[in-house]
Design a protein around this motif. Structure first.
Motif, mmCIF file in Angstrom:
data_model
loop_
_atom_site.group_PDB
_atom_site.id
_atom_site.type_symbol
_atom_site.label_atom_id
_atom_site.label_comp_id
_atom_site.label_asym_id
_atom_site.label_seq_id
_atom_site.Cartn_x
_atom_site.Cartn_y
_atom_site.Cartn_z
ATOM 1 N N TRP A 1 0.825 -1.214 0.000
ATOM 2 C CA TRP A 1 0.000 0.000 0.000
ATOM 3 C C TRP A 1 0.851 1.253 0.000
ATOM 4 C CZ3 TRP A 1 -4.818 0.177 -1.477
ATOM 5 C CH2 TRP A 1 -5.553 -1.009 -1.458
ATOM 6 N N SER B 1 0.554 4.173 -2.748
ATOM 7 C CA SER B 1 0.498 5.616 -2.463
ATOM 8 C C SER B 1 1.509 6.368 -3.303
ATOM 9 C CB SER B 1 0.786 5.896 -0.988
ATOM 10 O OG SER B 1 -0.049 5.162 -0.166
ATOM 11 N N PHE C 1 2.682 12.082 0.309
ATOM 12 C CA PHE C 1 2.667 10.668 0.679
ATOM 13 C C PHE C 1 1.682 10.414 1.815
ATOM 14 C CE2 PHE C 1 4.388 7.206 3.347
ATOM 15 C CZ PHE C 1 4.227 6.171 2.447
ATOM 16 N N PHE D 1 -2.019 11.089 0.658
ATOM 17 C CA PHE D 1 -2.562 10.016 -0.179
ATOM 18 C C PHE D 1 -2.736 8.735 0.636
ATOM 19 C CE2 PHE D 1 -2.936 10.823 -4.809
ATOM 20 C CZ PHE D 1 -2.776 12.182 -4.755
ATOM 21 N N ALA D 2 -1.786 8.427 1.526
ATOM 22 C CA ALA D 2 -1.917 7.212 2.333
ATOM 23 C C ALA D 2 -3.165 7.286 3.215
ATOM 24 C CB ALA D 2 -0.669 7.018 3.191
ATOM 25 N N ILE E 1 -6.284 6.961 0.850
ATOM 26 C CA ILE E 1 -6.437 5.592 0.363
ATOM 27 C C ILE E 1 -6.960 4.703 1.486
ATOM 28 C CG2 ILE E 1 -5.151 3.568 -0.425
ATOM 29 C CD1 ILE E 1 -3.329 5.515 -1.918
ATOM 30 N N THR F 1 -4.371 1.042 5.851
ATOM 31 C CA THR F 1 -3.906 2.389 6.196
ATOM 32 C C THR F 1 -2.498 2.292 6.758
ATOM 33 O OG1 THR F 1 -6.162 2.667 6.950
ATOM 34 C CG2 THR F 1 -4.686 4.522 7.240
#
Lengths: 63, 245
Positions: B27, B31, B89, B92-93, B96, B104
């Motif tokens: 993940w 990202s 970063f 977006f993390a 998402i 997460t």
């Protein structure tokens, strides 16, 4: 959330440093006591600084 | 708490250490990929009059550029790429992570502590490279009586070392708390329906409404925490560049 983590961070680092020095120099428990006190003071200092920054930001927005 | 579990996707073991490519790593790569795709493809046109995608990237750019200038000073411009990368970063993390079935990464303290710890090292090394031993003056405030000096310096040093802890715990705790709250309210729906039957179906509407509201709140929290992480990085960089005050 922000202020509490500032305070807890100070106390934890103080306790960790004291405990580490105790282990290195064999001063158990003097280092832990002294550095826990210093760490608490550092935590209070962190909180004071954080609130001052928040104040400064708020004033900057008002003007 | 299945959503917080880390499991290896490609197991890699080198010299007794576990270097497996996990779902967390996957993940993070997603990202990074999305941030890169967003910025690179949106800026492909390089139009004088920006289109929709280009202006959304430019909003991010100007937002971070202003933040770095206002909080870290003009000579901090060389750190702009770092702060921009960090903000994008984390932002977006966090976003998402709000999708169902997504992972997460910022809800794991080891990820946020790795980010905060490397910033701490960067700030310390930058301070010593730029100012040499004078950087230690950061720990000695002006106008303190000599008797109190050892005590004050000790407190200042601990206060400095505690920075990466509060820096990382803040992001991690906010993301973890938000996702656990969502999970608890989702659990209410299941227990209402299985426990109360027909009345439960009606009662379950309330926690469902709460989930919708909290998800909206989490969008705000995710953006805000990315902002807070970036602005604190700027403040620490200001200390490294100008340790005078």
């Amino acid at each position: 959330m922000r202020l509490s983590s500032e305070f807890v961070g100070g106390v934890l680092v103080g306790a960790g440093l004291g405990w580490g020095l105790d282990r290195i120099f064999g001063w158990h428990p003097i280092g832990l006591i002294v550095f826990l006190g210093l760490g608490t003071a550092a935590g209070v200092l962190n909180v004071i600084r954080a609130t001052r920054e928040l104040d400064a930001q708020r004033k900057g927005k008002d003007q | 708490m299945h959503q917080f579990q880390i499991h290896p996707i490609v197991p890699i073991h080198i010299g007794g250490y576990d270097f497996s490519f996990t779902n967390a790593a996957l993940w993070m790569v997603i990202s990074v990929g999305l941030v890169s795709a967003f910025t690179i493809f949106s800026m492909r046109g390089r139009a004088m009059v920006p289109g929709r995608w280009q202006s959304s990237v430019e909003i991010f750019y100007e937002f971070i550029a202003n933040m770095v200038r206002d909080n870290a000073g003009h000579d901090a411009r060389r750190f702009f790429p770092l702060v921009f990368t960090l903000f994008m970063f984390i932002f977006f993390a966090n976003m998402i992570g709000l999708f169902p079935y997504a992972f997460t990464v910022t809800s794991h303290i080891i990820v946020t502590f790795a980010l905060a710890g490397s910033i701490f090292l960067l700030v310390t090394i930058t301070g010593f490279v730029l100012h040499g031993p004078k950087f230690l003056g950061l720990f000695v405030p002006h106008g303190v009586p000599a008797v109190l000096l050892p005590l004050v310096v000790g407190i200042e040093v601990i206060s400095y070392i505690s920075r990466p802890i509060s820096h990382s715990v803040r992001l991690f705790a906010n993301m973890l708390a938000g996702h656990i709250t969502l999970k608890v309210f989702a659990g209410f729906i299941i227990s209402f329906i299985t426990g109360l039957g027909a009345i439960g179906w009606i009662a379950a509407i309330l926690p469902l409404l709460m989930i919708v509201a909290i998800t909206a709140l989490e969008v705000l929290v995710g953006a805000l925490q990315a902002y807070v992480f970036a602005i604190l990085t700027c403040m620490y960089l200001r200390d490294a560049l100008h340790p005078g005050h």
